[in-house]
Design a protein around this motif. Structure first.
Motif, mmCIF file in Angstrom:
data_model
loop_
_atom_site.group_PDB
_atom_site.id
_atom_site.type_symbol
_atom_site.label_atom_id
_atom_site.label_comp_id
_atom_site.label_asym_id
_atom_site.label_seq_id
_atom_site.Cartn_x
_atom_site.Cartn_y
_atom_site.Cartn_z
ATOM 1 N N TRP A 187 -10.793 2.767 2.312
ATOM 2 C CA TRP A 187 -9.732 1.789 2.084
ATOM 3 C C TRP A 187 -9.562 0.914 3.323
ATOM 4 O O TRP A 187 -9.440 -0.319 3.211
ATOM 5 C CB TRP A 187 -8.406 2.481 1.773
ATOM 6 C CG TRP A 187 -7.286 1.521 1.491
ATOM 7 C CD1 TRP A 187 -6.847 1.097 0.282
ATOM 8 C CD2 TRP A 187 -6.473 0.829 2.474
ATOM 9 N NE1 TRP A 187 -5.820 0.182 0.432
ATOM 10 C CE2 TRP A 187 -5.567 0.006 1.757
ATOM 11 C CE3 TRP A 187 -6.416 0.838 3.865
ATOM 12 C CZ2 TRP A 187 -4.634 -0.799 2.403
ATOM 13 C CZ3 TRP A 187 -5.485 0.026 4.505
ATOM 14 C CH2 TRP A 187 -4.613 -0.776 3.778
ATOM 15 N N HIS A 229 -6.817 5.232 -1.918
ATOM 16 C CA HIS A 229 -8.229 4.857 -1.974
ATOM 17 C C HIS A 229 -8.435 3.733 -2.976
ATOM 18 O O HIS A 229 -7.639 3.548 -3.904
ATOM 19 C CB HIS A 229 -9.060 6.084 -2.389
ATOM 20 C CG HIS A 229 -10.539 5.896 -2.287
ATOM 21 N ND1 HIS A 229 -11.196 5.849 -1.092
ATOM 22 C CD2 HIS A 229 -11.490 5.744 -3.255
ATOM 23 C CE1 HIS A 229 -12.499 5.684 -1.304
ATOM 24 N NE2 HIS A 229 -12.695 5.612 -2.619
ATOM 25 N N ILE A 230 -9.498 2.981 -2.792
ATOM 26 C CA ILE A 230 -9.952 1.990 -3.768
ATOM 27 C C ILE A 230 -11.431 1.752 -3.480
ATOM 28 O O ILE A 230 -11.869 1.842 -2.325
ATOM 29 C CB ILE A 230 -9.152 0.663 -3.674
ATOM 30 C CG1 ILE A 230 -9.429 -0.246 -4.886
ATOM 31 C CG2 ILE A 230 -9.454 -0.066 -2.381
ATOM 32 C CD1 ILE A 230 -8.936 0.296 -6.201
ATOM 33 N N ARG A 278 0.830 -1.196 0.000
ATOM 34 C CA ARG A 278 0.000 0.000 0.000
ATOM 35 C C ARG A 278 0.868 1.250 0.000
ATOM 36 O O ARG A 278 1.807 1.379 0.777
ATOM 37 C CB ARG A 278 -0.910 0.030 1.236
ATOM 38 C CG ARG A 278 -1.988 1.123 1.138
ATOM 39 C CD ARG A 278 -2.354 1.732 2.464
ATOM 40 N NE ARG A 278 -1.331 2.630 2.983
ATOM 41 C CZ ARG A 278 -1.169 3.900 2.608
ATOM 42 N NH1 ARG A 278 -1.937 4.420 1.661
ATOM 43 N NH2 ARG A 278 -0.218 4.643 3.146
ATOM 44 N N ARG A 326 -12.425 -1.576 3.541
ATOM 45 C CA ARG A 326 -12.334 -2.597 2.494
ATOM 46 C C ARG A 326 -11.133 -3.532 2.735
ATOM 47 O O ARG A 326 -11.191 -4.721 2.401
ATOM 48 C CB ARG A 326 -12.223 -1.952 1.120
ATOM 49 C CG ARG A 326 -13.509 -1.300 0.603
ATOM 50 C CD ARG A 326 -14.595 -2.337 0.299
ATOM 51 N NE ARG A 326 -15.331 -2.772 1.485
ATOM 52 C CZ ARG A 326 -16.077 -3.880 1.537
ATOM 53 N NH1 ARG A 326 -16.148 -4.680 0.477
ATOM 54 N NH2 ARG A 326 -16.718 -4.205 2.623
ATOM 55 N N ALA A 327 -10.058 -3.005 3.313
ATOM 56 C CA ALA A 327 -8.907 -3.847 3.645
ATOM 57 C C ALA A 327 -9.301 -4.893 4.677
ATOM 58 O O ALA A 327 -8.964 -6.084 4.542
ATOM 59 C CB ALA A 327 -7.758 -2.989 4.165
ATOM 60 N N PRO A 341 -4.190 6.128 3.950
ATOM 61 C CA PRO A 341 -5.353 5.636 3.225
ATOM 62 C C PRO A 341 -6.637 6.337 3.656
ATOM 63 O O PRO A 341 -6.689 6.968 4.715
ATOM 64 C CB PRO A 341 -5.396 4.158 3.609
ATOM 65 C CG PRO A 341 -4.860 4.151 5.012
ATOM 66 C CD PRO A 341 -3.769 5.197 5.017
ATOM 67 N N SER A 342 -7.658 6.190 2.857
ATOM 68 C CA SER A 342 -8.984 6.687 3.230
ATOM 69 C C SER A 342 -9.645 5.711 4.201
ATOM 70 O O SER A 342 -9.231 4.547 4.322
ATOM 71 C CB SER A 342 -9.862 6.831 1.986
ATOM 72 O OG SER A 342 -10.155 5.540 1.440
ATOM 73 N N PHE A 381 -11.213 -4.024 -2.933
ATOM 74 C CA PHE A 381 -10.018 -4.782 -3.277
ATOM 75 C C PHE A 381 -10.277 -5.721 -4.463
ATOM 76 O O PHE A 381 -9.346 -6.134 -5.150
ATOM 77 C CB PHE A 381 -9.534 -5.589 -2.063
ATOM 78 C CG PHE A 381 -8.671 -4.787 -1.107
ATOM 79 C CD1 PHE A 381 -8.992 -3.479 -0.766
ATOM 80 C CD2 PHE A 381 -7.535 -5.342 -0.543
ATOM 81 C CE1 PHE A 381 -8.201 -2.745 0.113
ATOM 82 C CE2 PHE A 381 -6.734 -4.631 0.333
ATOM 83 C CZ PHE A 381 -7.068 -3.324 0.661
#
Length: 326
Positions: free
Chosen positions: A237, A102-103, A59, A240-241, A233-234, A106
């Protein structure tokens, strides 16, 4: 690992400037299925080729950080490729604030990897192996579970199979992250600086490596190529991680992976959970581990020579066994 300093040195055969792209490496853009540009770097294999190695960074990473290790494997005869994940490095950004990682999910990265792997495998010599770090390790493991790639062997450096949660259950941390996202803060930075909540930027280097010069390589690249720098990260993120990590907890998920896997980790890691790495290794049918202590921080492949060389030596032996030269 008290005798880690006694291992044979594994420096590249030729001098390596870690702050310049080697003349024998090529930087290009590959385009994902939806047209998103993914930056890559390639070293062509020697003749006859040893095989092909794909490196997946962590990351916030960019492949310049790992030029020394990539050049090492190219020098050993591998066709070497590394990519920047969508939304980081020089593969664009996903938020208006370019410093927030951000994403959407995944699964998007897994889809990118699936498409890239298929094309890369067809275009490069066998055997095909993967070397991945941190978040890249989590995505590599998930890709194996979801059959998004089929390498002959995989080596993972400090894989993000779990994260440090301050002693609290991962499920509780996940619930908190979900709440914060639900409150509309999903695109906000989860913390201000560094790689860990409440840690100052001045402590970042010590969390990553004991080698000051190798740490400064990354800072130097930020000056040379400001577009590759990425901050925290946001919250989305983070949520979601944790969701992606919990997917691998499903009974039978890791147990079905038949790929030989080498997991390298350190009990002194302040970012990922080494307890989870060790626990997950016992669920994998064909797993080996190399676990360090206080002598090693998170970025094992950018550590001081004693640790880094032992990692390279163990990876070399592992690949020789499970992905032998044709």
């Amino acid at each position: 690992m008290k005798d880690y300093q006694k291992v044979t040195m594994h420096a590249p055969k030729t001098p390596m400037n870690r702050r310049a792209i080697p003349a024998n490496a090529t930087e290009t853009m590959w385009y994902a299925a939806d047209g998103w540009p993914i930056r890559r770097i390639d070293w062509q294999a020697s003749t006859p080729p040893r095989g092909s190695l794909l490196f997946l960074p962590g990351r916030g990473d960019h492949y310049e950080k790992y030029l020394e290790t990539l050049a090492y494997y190219a020098d050993a005869g591998w066709h070497v490729t590394a990519i920047d994940w969508r939304g980081q490095g020089a593969s664009g950004r996903l938020l208006d604030d370019p410093q927030v990682g951000h994403i959407d999910d995944f699964a998007t990265w897994i889809a990118d990897l699936r498409t890239f792997w298929d094309a890369w495998k067809r275009a490069t010599p066998a055997p095909h192996v993967v070397l991945a770090h941190s978040m890249g390790g989590q995505l590599a493991m998930r890709a194996l579970v979801e059959k998004a790639m089929d390498p002959d062997a995989v080596a993972l450096s400090a894989p993000m199979l779990g994260i440090q949660t301050g002693g609290l259950p991962l499920a509780l941390n996940h619930a908190v992250a979900k709440l914060i996202v639900a409150l509309g803060k999903g695109k906000q930075a989860a913390w201000k600086v560094s790689e860990k909540p409440l840690s100052p930027m001045s402590m970042r280097g010590k969390m990553l490596t004991h080698d000051d010069d190798r740490y400064e390589d990354e800072v130097a690249w930020w000056a040379l190529r400001p577009e590759v720098k990425l901050g925290p990260p946001s919250w989305h993120w983070v949520e979601r991680a944790m969701a992606s990590i919990r997917l691998l907890e499903r009974p039978g998920a890791l147990e079905a992976v038949q790929t030989p896997i080498l997991l390298l980790a350190t009990t002194a890691d302040q970012l990922v959970s080494t307890k989870r790495v060790i626990a997950d290794s016992k669920r994998l049918p064909h797993a080996e581990t190399l676990i360090f202590g206080e002598e090693a921080a998170h970025e094992l492949l950018r550590e001081a020579d004693g640790v880094r060389d032992q990692c390279l030596q163990r990876i070399d032996a592992f690949l020789d066994q499970h992905a032998p030269r044709p």
